[in-house]
Write an enzyme that holds these catalytic residues in place. Structure first.
Site, PDB file in Angstrom:
ATOM      1  CG  LEU A  76      -3.015  -8.580   0.143  1.00  0.00           C
ATOM      2  CD1 LEU A  76      -1.522  -8.278   0.066  1.00  0.00           C
ATOM      3  CD2 LEU A  76      -3.793  -7.673  -0.801  1.00  0.00           C
ATOM      4  CD  GLU A 133       4.073  -5.806  -7.069  1.00  0.00           C
ATOM      5  OE1 GLU A 133       2.962  -6.192  -7.492  1.00  0.00           O
ATOM      6  OE2 GLU A 133       4.827  -5.070  -7.710  1.00  0.00           O
ATOM      7  CB  CYS A 134      -2.286  -7.025  -4.557  1.00  0.00           C
ATOM      8  SG  CYS A 134      -2.342  -7.624  -6.256  1.00  0.00           S
ATOM      9  N   GLY A 135       0.169  -9.451  -4.464  1.00  0.00           N
ATOM     10  CA  GLY A 135       0.390 -10.885  -4.503  1.00  0.00           C
ATOM     11  C   GLY A 135       0.087 -11.514  -5.840  1.00  0.00           C
ATOM     12  CG  LEU A 136      -3.455 -10.388  -8.050  1.00  0.00           C
ATOM     13  CD1 LEU A 136      -4.344  -9.542  -8.945  1.00  0.00           C
ATOM     14  CD2 LEU A 136      -4.082 -11.724  -7.759  1.00  0.00           C
TER      15      LEU A 136
END
Length: 243
Positions: free
Chosen positions: A128, A234-237
């Protein structure tokens, strides 16, 4: 905005982000977008994954701010249909599109590190960071973005339930115009404006990410049940950076 946050930005020689204290809680999604455009001008951007519901935010934001920068993170692992859909919407909405990719190609990544998404939480975190977070951070910096619009909805994940419609994230103003919309409101907007769906939507894909971690869902399942990447929701964005 906290005094500590404002002081930090003033100490660094940059203005503190402008939050929407002048907007009522009842301001519409379009009003919030118009406010963000007034405040940030050319420093405003919309991020889009060109997923199942992408046309809603792309139509809404470009209707208010036609030349707004649109950031698309191409991980290198998207569905072929997503790439074609992105081109369709680019032409339809005359998007000012900026495409950012990882610094290392998928082929090189897999040759050097293997398939990171299959290597537990540590591998997923590395995947990610490399394929989504770093390209997004680079886009925001290079495009000199001060205000970031995202089409998050509170019903999507536990983290998103905790968000406000306007927040501070890593020195930027983050704006979530449709945060409190339910599925019926999204569907009504699609119908009212006759917007196109992602081509995989009719095949049961309700939340669409990378090929290796997206599957169709049943009619009674949560839309994001088809997204799996380790234990991540969550993908981290859309998380604050860990310093």
């Amino acid at each position: 905005m906290s005094l500590e946050f404002a002081a930090l930005h003033l100490a660094n020689g940059s203005a503190a982000p402008k939050l929407s204290s002048d907007l009522p809680d009842t301001a519409s999604a379009q009003d919030l977008i118009a406010w963000a455009h007034r405040m940030h001008g050319d420093g405003l951007a919309l991020s889009s994954s060109f997923g199942a519901d992408a046309a809603v935010m792309l139509h809404m934001v470009t209707s208010v701010a036609p030349n707004v920068k649109t950031i698309f993170i191409d991980t290198g692992y998207l569905f072929p249909e997503t790439y074609r859909f992105a081109e369709e919407l680019r032409e339809r909405f005359k998007l000012n599109l900026h495409i950012y990719s990882p610094k290392i190609t998928p082929a090189r990544q897999e040759a050097l590190y293997g398939q990171l998404w299959e290597q537990g939480d540590a591998g997923v975190q590395r995947y990610l960071q490399m394929n989504k977070v770093e390209p997004m951070q680079r886009a925001l910096a290079e495009l000199q973005i001060t205000g970031w619009i995202a089409g998050l909805r509170s019903s999507q994940t536990d983290h998103r339930k905790s968000l406000g419609r306007v927040i501070e994230q890593d020195g930027l103003v983050k704006v979530h115009p449709i945060l409190h919309w339910d599925k019926a409101q999204v569907e009504a907007y699609f119908a009212e404006h006759r917007l196109p769906r992602h081509p995989l939507y009719v095949k049961g894909y309700r939340s669409i990410g990378d090929v290796h971690s997206t599957i169709p869902v049943g009619p009674n399942e949560d839309d994001r049940a088809g997204r799996f990447l380790g234990s991540k929701k969550e993908c981290g964005l859309h998380l604050m950076a860990v310093m």
